[in-house]
Scaffold this active site. Sequence first.
Site, PDB file in Angstrom:
ATOM      1  N   LYS A   1      46.452   9.199  22.781  1.00  0.00           N
ATOM      2  CA  LYS A   1      46.109  10.638  22.664  1.00  0.00           C
ATOM      3  C   LYS A   1      44.948  10.837  21.688  1.00  0.00           C
ATOM      4  O   LYS A   1      44.092  11.687  21.889  1.00  0.00           O
ATOM      5  CB  LYS A   1      47.343  11.434  22.233  1.00  0.00           C
ATOM      6  CG  LYS A   1      47.089  12.939  22.076  1.00  0.00           C
ATOM      7  CD  LYS A   1      46.765  13.585  23.397  1.00  0.00           C
ATOM      8  CE  LYS A   1      46.588  15.073  23.441  1.00  0.00           C
ATOM      9  NZ  LYS A   1      46.368  15.869  22.320  1.00  0.00           N
TER      10      LYS A   1
ATOM     11  N   GLU B   1      37.397  14.105  24.085  1.00  0.00           N
ATOM     12  CA  GLU B   1      37.339  15.568  24.245  1.00  0.00           C
ATOM     13  C   GLU B   1      36.242  16.173  23.339  1.00  0.00           C
ATOM     14  O   GLU B   1      35.487  17.042  23.768  1.00  0.00           O
ATOM     15  CB  GLU B   1      38.719  16.106  23.886  1.00  0.00           C
ATOM     16  CG  GLU B   1      38.974  17.578  24.066  1.00  0.00           C
ATOM     17  CD  GLU B   1      40.419  17.913  23.641  1.00  0.00           C
ATOM     18  OE1 GLU B   1      41.361  17.583  24.375  1.00  0.00           O
ATOM     19  OE2 GLU B   1      40.600  18.496  22.556  1.00  0.00           O
TER      20      GLU B   1
END
Length: 296
Positions: free
Chosen positions: A167, A174
């Site tokens: 993540k 991101e």
Amino acid sequence: MVQLGLVGLGKMGFNMRERLRAAGHEVVGYDRNPEVSDTGSLAELVDRLDSPRIVWVMVPAGEPTRQTVVEFSELLREGDLLIDGGNSKFTDDKINAELLAAKGIGYLDVGVSGGVWGRENGYGLMVGGAESDVARAMPIFDALRPEGPREEGFSHAGSVGAGHYAKMVHNGIEYGLMQAYAEGFELLEAAKMVDNVPQVIKGWQRGTVVRSWLLELLVRALDEDPELDDLEGYVEDSGEGRWTLEEAINNSVPAPVISAALFARFASRQEDSAAMRAVAALRNQFGGHAVRKVGE
Ligand SMILES: O=C(O)[C@H](O)[C@@H](O)[C@H](O)[C@H](O)COP(=O)(O)O
């Protein structure tokens, strides 16, 4: 049907409870806010669950999550399973897993992506921990993940810590993607070569190489506010980008895009910069170049 205790009913936890219930699972939720909570305390939550229990912790990363895990280490019993679905740093997972393992309690770390849209679209999940614990929690993961092939919205990334590590890297990516779209937007705005910037960006959504969900979200934001001038260009970060870069350094992996994206966020918080004052001063010192003085 699986029974789950869910702690933390904020933007993420609240929606996850809805999605799990819609899939037919029984969720007993706890939150400090009594308006959304199903129970008055963590102890009551534990009492309301049948043994062996599964509890999912969805509270802010860092101290709040660590505290919750410590409290659960006193309340849960051998054979129970605790899942941390927050954006915890992967180094916290080993500490949590060891504390719980000493009492025979299992531990999984899960990176959960999808934000406020997850309730409707499902959440991308990245899991770390033992295969047997993952198998036990699979009905929950299947209800939370998007519809479609499991391997496209779910991965068992490895042992404890691997879920949050995956993540963390996802979030580093991101940062970089968002920054690239943002710089393209600024250039289109500044150059005035295209007539309608939001329309050009909207037109990238199908067929182009840069189409993506983040692009769709940018289109959505521009539909609401075509020049984004209702907003201030001030951007926080909650740690994942920093950790990604720490790991890039630890592994000697060049990560210029993610570094630039993180530093752009830092710059966004400065009204004035000591560094740029120093550059202006130096140009003036060596070349006599003009400077702007405060108040002039
Ligand atoms: O995948 C996601 O759903 C997002 O990444 C989500 O986890 C959250 O919005 C970020 O953690 C924000 O991170 P920053 O505050 O660091 O931008």
